[in-house]
Design a protein around this motif. Structure first.
Motif, PDB file in Angstrom:
ATOM      1  N   ILE A 121      17.531  50.616 -68.531  1.00  0.00           N
ATOM      2  CA  ILE A 121      17.526  49.419 -69.385  1.00  0.00           C
ATOM      3  C   ILE A 121      16.108  48.973 -69.684  1.00  0.00           C
ATOM      4  O   ILE A 121      15.785  48.625 -70.822  1.00  0.00           O
ATOM      5  CB  ILE A 121      18.338  48.291 -68.719  1.00  0.00           C
ATOM      6  CG1 ILE A 121      19.825  48.647 -68.719  1.00  0.00           C
ATOM      7  CG2 ILE A 121      18.117  46.964 -69.431  1.00  0.00           C
ATOM      8  CD1 ILE A 121      20.678  47.715 -67.891  1.00  0.00           C
ATOM      9  N   ALA A 122      15.239  49.012 -68.670  1.00  0.00           N
ATOM     10  CA  ALA A 122      13.861  48.548 -68.853  1.00  0.00           C
ATOM     11  C   ALA A 122      13.085  49.397 -69.855  1.00  0.00           C
ATOM     12  O   ALA A 122      12.176  48.896 -70.511  1.00  0.00           O
ATOM     13  CB  ALA A 122      13.133  48.530 -67.511  1.00  0.00           C
ATOM     14  N   LEU A 123      13.430  50.655 -69.983  1.00  0.00           N
ATOM     15  CA  LEU A 123      12.737  51.506 -70.958  1.00  0.00           C
ATOM     16  C   LEU A 123      13.497  51.617 -72.275  1.00  0.00           C
ATOM     17  O   LEU A 123      12.885  51.680 -73.339  1.00  0.00           O
ATOM     18  CB  LEU A 123      12.523  52.900 -70.362  1.00  0.00           C
ATOM     19  CG  LEU A 123      11.513  52.981 -69.222  1.00  0.00           C
ATOM     20  CD1 LEU A 123      11.488  54.383 -68.646  1.00  0.00           C
ATOM     21  CD2 LEU A 123      10.132  52.578 -69.686  1.00  0.00           C
ATOM     22  N   GLY A 124      14.804  51.643 -72.219  1.00  0.00           N
ATOM     23  CA  GLY A 124      15.588  51.859 -73.432  1.00  0.00           C
ATOM     24  C   GLY A 124      15.670  50.651 -74.335  1.00  0.00           C
ATOM     25  O   GLY A 124      15.521  50.765 -75.557  1.00  0.00           O
ATOM     26  N   PHE A 125      15.888  49.477 -73.773  1.00  0.00           N
ATOM     27  CA  PHE A 125      16.023  48.280 -74.604  1.00  0.00           C
ATOM     28  C   PHE A 125      14.725  47.943 -75.338  1.00  0.00           C
ATOM     29  O   PHE A 125      14.753  47.721 -76.555  1.00  0.00           O
ATOM     30  CB  PHE A 125      16.500  47.090 -73.765  1.00  0.00           C
ATOM     31  CG  PHE A 125      16.714  45.849 -74.563  1.00  0.00           C
ATOM     32  CD1 PHE A 125      17.790  45.748 -75.439  1.00  0.00           C
ATOM     33  CD2 PHE A 125      15.820  44.790 -74.478  1.00  0.00           C
ATOM     34  CE1 PHE A 125      17.983  44.603 -76.193  1.00  0.00           C
ATOM     35  CE2 PHE A 125      16.004  43.651 -75.232  1.00  0.00           C
ATOM     36  CZ  PHE A 125      17.088  43.548 -76.091  1.00  0.00           C
ATOM     37  N   PRO A 126      13.563  47.910 -74.647  1.00  0.00           N
ATOM     38  CA  PRO A 126      12.327  47.646 -75.403  1.00  0.00           C
ATOM     39  C   PRO A 126      12.042  48.704 -76.468  1.00  0.00           C
ATOM     40  O   PRO A 126      11.523  48.377 -77.537  1.00  0.00           O
ATOM     41  CB  PRO A 126      11.236  47.650 -74.337  1.00  0.00           C
ATOM     42  CG  PRO A 126      11.928  47.364 -73.066  1.00  0.00           C
ATOM     43  CD  PRO A 126      13.295  47.956 -73.217  1.00  0.00           C
ATOM     44  N   ALA A 127      12.377  49.945 -76.190  1.00  0.00           N
ATOM     45  CA  ALA A 127      12.138  50.992 -77.194  1.00  0.00           C
ATOM     46  C   ALA A 127      12.945  50.714 -78.450  1.00  0.00           C
ATOM     47  O   ALA A 127      12.422  50.803 -79.569  1.00  0.00           O
ATOM     48  CB  ALA A 127      12.498  52.360 -76.624  1.00  0.00           C
ATOM     49  N   ALA A 151       7.846  54.511 -79.052  1.00  0.00           N
ATOM     50  CA  ALA A 151       7.942  55.951 -78.832  1.00  0.00           C
ATOM     51  C   ALA A 151       7.610  56.301 -77.377  1.00  0.00           C
ATOM     52  O   ALA A 151       8.252  57.166 -76.774  1.00  0.00           O
ATOM     53  CB  ALA A 151       7.018  56.697 -79.783  1.00  0.00           C
ATOM     54  N   GLY A 152       6.619  55.631 -76.816  1.00  0.00           N
ATOM     55  CA  GLY A 152       6.268  55.853 -75.409  1.00  0.00           C
ATOM     56  C   GLY A 152       7.403  55.467 -74.471  1.00  0.00           C
ATOM     57  O   GLY A 152       7.704  56.188 -73.515  1.00  0.00           O
ATOM     58  N   CYS A 153       8.043  54.330 -74.745  1.00  0.00           N
ATOM     59  CA  CYS A 153       9.190  53.909 -73.914  1.00  0.00           C
ATOM     60  C   CYS A 153      10.333  54.899 -74.037  1.00  0.00           C
ATOM     61  O   CYS A 153      10.970  55.262 -73.036  1.00  0.00           O
ATOM     62  CB  CYS A 153       9.657  52.514 -74.314  1.00  0.00           C
ATOM     63  SG  CYS A 153       8.556  51.190 -73.807  1.00  0.00           S
ATOM     64  N   ALA A 154      10.612  55.350 -75.243  1.00  0.00           N
ATOM     65  CA  ALA A 154      11.703  56.307 -75.455  1.00  0.00           C
ATOM     66  C   ALA A 154      11.387  57.642 -74.780  1.00  0.00           C
ATOM     67  O   ALA A 154      12.259  58.256 -74.158  1.00  0.00           O
ATOM     68  CB  ALA A 154      11.952  56.506 -76.946  1.00  0.00           C
ATOM     69  N   ALA A 155      10.138  58.083 -74.886  1.00  0.00           N
ATOM     70  CA  ALA A 155       9.746  59.338 -74.236  1.00  0.00           C
ATOM     71  C   ALA A 155       9.833  59.203 -72.714  1.00  0.00           C
ATOM     72  O   ALA A 155      10.287  60.129 -72.026  1.00  0.00           O
ATOM     73  CB  ALA A 155       8.335  59.728 -74.657  1.00  0.00           C
ATOM     74  N   GLY A 156       9.401  58.054 -72.182  1.00  0.00           N
ATOM     75  CA  GLY A 156       9.499  57.823 -70.737  1.00  0.00           C
ATOM     76  C   GLY A 156      10.940  57.821 -70.262  1.00  0.00           C
ATOM     77  O   GLY A 156      11.265  58.402 -69.229  1.00  0.00           O
ATOM     78  N   GLY A 170      13.450  59.329 -71.702  1.00  0.00           N
ATOM     79  CA  GLY A 170      13.948  60.707 -71.789  1.00  0.00           C
ATOM     80  C   GLY A 170      13.409  61.583 -70.676  1.00  0.00           C
ATOM     81  O   GLY A 170      14.120  62.422 -70.124  1.00  0.00           O
ATOM     82  N   PHE A 171      12.148  61.394 -70.334  1.00  0.00           N
ATOM     83  CA  PHE A 171      11.533  62.188 -69.277  1.00  0.00           C
ATOM     84  C   PHE A 171      12.142  61.875 -67.914  1.00  0.00           C
ATOM     85  O   PHE A 171      12.417  62.778 -67.127  1.00  0.00           O
ATOM     86  CB  PHE A 171      10.021  61.933 -69.250  1.00  0.00           C
ATOM     87  CG  PHE A 171       9.330  62.604 -68.108  1.00  0.00           C
ATOM     88  CD1 PHE A 171       9.093  63.970 -68.142  1.00  0.00           C
ATOM     89  CD2 PHE A 171       8.907  61.880 -67.006  1.00  0.00           C
ATOM     90  CE1 PHE A 171       8.458  64.601 -67.086  1.00  0.00           C
ATOM     91  CE2 PHE A 171       8.271  62.506 -65.944  1.00  0.00           C
ATOM     92  CZ  PHE A 171       8.045  63.870 -65.985  1.00  0.00           C
ATOM     93  N   LEU A 172      12.370  60.598 -67.630  1.00  0.00           N
ATOM     94  CA  LEU A 172      12.901  60.201 -66.326  1.00  0.00           C
ATOM     95  C   LEU A 172      14.398  60.480 -66.173  1.00  0.00           C
ATOM     96  O   LEU A 172      14.886  60.574 -65.056  1.00  0.00           O
ATOM     97  CB  LEU A 172      12.623  58.722 -66.073  1.00  0.00           C
ATOM     98  CG  LEU A 172      11.162  58.371 -65.879  1.00  0.00           C
ATOM     99  CD1 LEU A 172      10.987  56.868 -65.756  1.00  0.00           C
ATOM    100  CD2 LEU A 172      10.607  59.068 -64.650  1.00  0.00           C
ATOM    101  N   ARG A 173      15.121  60.588 -67.290  1.00  0.00           N
ATOM    102  CA  ARG A 173      16.559  60.865 -67.277  1.00  0.00           C
ATOM    103  C   ARG A 173      17.296  59.923 -66.320  1.00  0.00           C
ATOM    104  O   ARG A 173      18.053  60.337 -65.455  1.00  0.00           O
ATOM    105  CB  ARG A 173      16.825  62.314 -66.874  1.00  0.00           C
ATOM    106  CG  ARG A 173      16.246  63.335 -67.795  1.00  0.00           C
ATOM    107  CD  ARG A 173      16.516  64.786 -67.389  1.00  0.00           C
ATOM    108  NE  ARG A 173      17.014  65.033 -66.065  1.00  0.00           N
ATOM    109  CZ  ARG A 173      16.259  65.401 -65.017  1.00  0.00           C
ATOM    110  NH1 ARG A 173      14.964  65.560 -65.169  1.00  0.00           N
ATOM    111  NH2 ARG A 173      16.806  65.644 -63.859  1.00  0.00           N
ATOM    112  N   GLY A 174      17.059  58.640 -66.486  1.00  0.00           N
ATOM    113  CA  GLY A 174      17.675  57.640 -65.622  1.00  0.00           C
ATOM    114  C   GLY A 174      19.184  57.669 -65.663  1.00  0.00           C
ATOM    115  O   GLY A 174      19.834  57.443 -64.641  1.00  0.00           O
ATOM    116  N   ASP A 175      19.752  57.966 -66.822  1.00  0.00           N
ATOM    117  CA  ASP A 175      21.219  57.990 -66.922  1.00  0.00           C
ATOM    118  C   ASP A 175      21.820  59.109 -66.082  1.00  0.00           C
ATOM    119  O   ASP A 175      22.813  58.910 -65.383  1.00  0.00           O
ATOM    120  CB  ASP A 175      21.656  58.113 -68.378  1.00  0.00           C
ATOM    121  CG  ASP A 175      21.060  59.328 -69.078  1.00  0.00           C
ATOM    122  OD1 ASP A 175      20.025  59.838 -68.613  1.00  0.00           O
ATOM    123  OD2 ASP A 175      21.629  59.762 -70.095  1.00  0.00           O
ATOM    124  N   SER A 176      21.217  60.291 -66.105  1.00  0.00           N
ATOM    125  CA  SER A 176      21.767  61.394 -65.308  1.00  0.00           C
ATOM    126  C   SER A 176      21.514  61.172 -63.817  1.00  0.00           C
ATOM    127  O   SER A 176      22.340  61.551 -62.979  1.00  0.00           O
ATOM    128  CB  SER A 176      21.203  62.736 -65.756  1.00  0.00           C
ATOM    129  OG  SER A 176      19.807  62.770 -65.562  1.00  0.00           O
TER     130      SER A 176
END
Length: 162
Positions: free
Chosen positions: A51-57, A86-91, A93-99
């Protein structure tokens, strides 16, 4: 007065195989409870990271698009907001918090199963080596649950006392 004892007294019940099996089941039950709680906290953590990375993105992407189209003077701040988005979205995606969240939820369920199995075996009057073997097999499944795997191939773990 001197005593002739060679060492600390050993509990007579520890010499019984059933009591050693019961002690090992209690240890596995405690481990499962700790691992279940840890997996629960990790799942909560990854929800927050997602949420912290996806919502701001998403929010910054929308605002930067609107600002970029609003006026010529707003294009530089809009471009900066787009880069941050873009940085938040890339972060994310990189961290794969959902998986990771899903893996920890799966692990939490598997450790709860280990704990339940151990408690059921401890409720019995007499514990046999097969009881410990079953709980150890469910422990292996719980360990593999983090990766989304089934129980590992190969022979089941050795059962003490056999």
């Amino acid at each position: 007065m001197a005593t002739t004892s060679a060492g600390p007294p050993v509990s007579p019940s520890w010499n019984e195989p059933s009591d050693r099996l019961r002690a090992e089941l209690e240890r596995l039950c405690d481990e499962a409870m700790r691992q279940k709680d840890l997996a629960h906290r990790r799942a909560d953590f990854w929800v927050k990271v997602d949420i912290a990375l996806g919502f701001p993105a998403a929010l910054l992407a929308g605002v930067s698009g609107a600002a970029g189209l609003a006026s010529v003077d707003a294009r530089i701040p809009a471009a900066l907001m787009a880069l941050i988005a873009a940085g938040c979205a890339a972060g994310a995606g990189f961290l794969r918090g959902d998986s990771r969240r899903v893996a920890n939820k799966r692990a939490r369920q598997a450790w709860a199963s280990v704990e339940a199995a151990a408690r059921m075996k401890l409720a019995k009057d007499r514990v046999v080596p097969e009881d410990l073997g079953e709980v150890l097999e469910s422990r292996q499944v719980a360990l593999a649950a983090y990766e989304g795997e089934e129980s590992p191939p190969g022979p089941s773990p050795a059962i003490p006392g056999r």
